[in-house]
Design a protein around this motif. Sequence first.
Motif: not given
Length: 328
Positions: A103-108, A74-82
């Motif tokens: 599951s972690s790949g699908a989550f991302t 959550f942290r790194e994806t939002i920082r990168k893409h939002w």
Amino acid sequence: MSVIFSRAPLRISLGGGGTDLPSYYGEHGGYLLSGSIDKYVYMLTHTVFQKRYRMKYSETEEVDTPAEIKHPIFRETIRKHWTGNPLEIAVVADVPAGTGMGSSGAFTVCLIKGLALAKRQSVTPGDLAEAACEIELDILEEPVGKQDQYVSAHGGICAYTFNADGTVKVEPLELEETTLRKLRNNLLLFYTGEARSASKILADQVTRTAASDNEMVENLHRTKEMGLRSRGLLESGDLESYAELMHEHWENKRRRSPGMTGERIDTLYTLARRSGALGGKLVGAGGGGFLLIYAQRPEDTRQAMAAAGASELPFDFEFQGAIGNEYN
């Protein structure tokens, strides 16, 4: 818009798994077969009038900035893409984490798909998969491969070639309808009752591959060759030979790393074989999760596994990959 729904499928590997890690494909090139299934990670992303970031998963977080989010993806994806206003995101999944189905790949993938919709941006399956790989492999430096992200983004039953330069070739398999129907009927998933983190097993593989450990590298060479053979058998419709190759694949895989299997897993696999199963293997890195079995007499195998306390997860293949919708 106010609410975005996104969904990304989990997967079962069908041959060649483990050759999608950079430590191997960066030197030798990787190759595997994998199919997405109708079990998913789901997210609802709420974009309107949020004063703080609120993440709801197995825990609940409420923070002022993305940097404060504890959940690493959550942290790194939002920082990168939002770059917009705070978000509320809730996630649920059909299958728990640590069960070997990506599951972690699908989550991302699911999260990036939702954020792209929130920004009113289109994203191709290839770009979606690479963005998810960047989060997990490059930013978080997890010892994982590229299979889970690519299968979740693309969907279907495909062959994946992982080139040394990091590019990936995706080829949908050309299966006859009778072959696909027989696969759906005869492939069964049973929960071993043991969830695990793949990181320790994969870290051992990465370390030994990077050090050019001959035993590990030769094991992965054999694994890749089995992936190539699996494609030919599936596309020719020779499912009995494919199932026997699954058994060979499992015997090779269980020699790969410490902790790959255990007494419970070996007992269940032996029971499945005695009930008429031609082959099978543990889905994922190893150590727990789900056993994938090719059963000649599915009802006999179901009865044997039920008597041993191994729950079946009924499934079908799915061919959409990651999807999303917006609701005002």
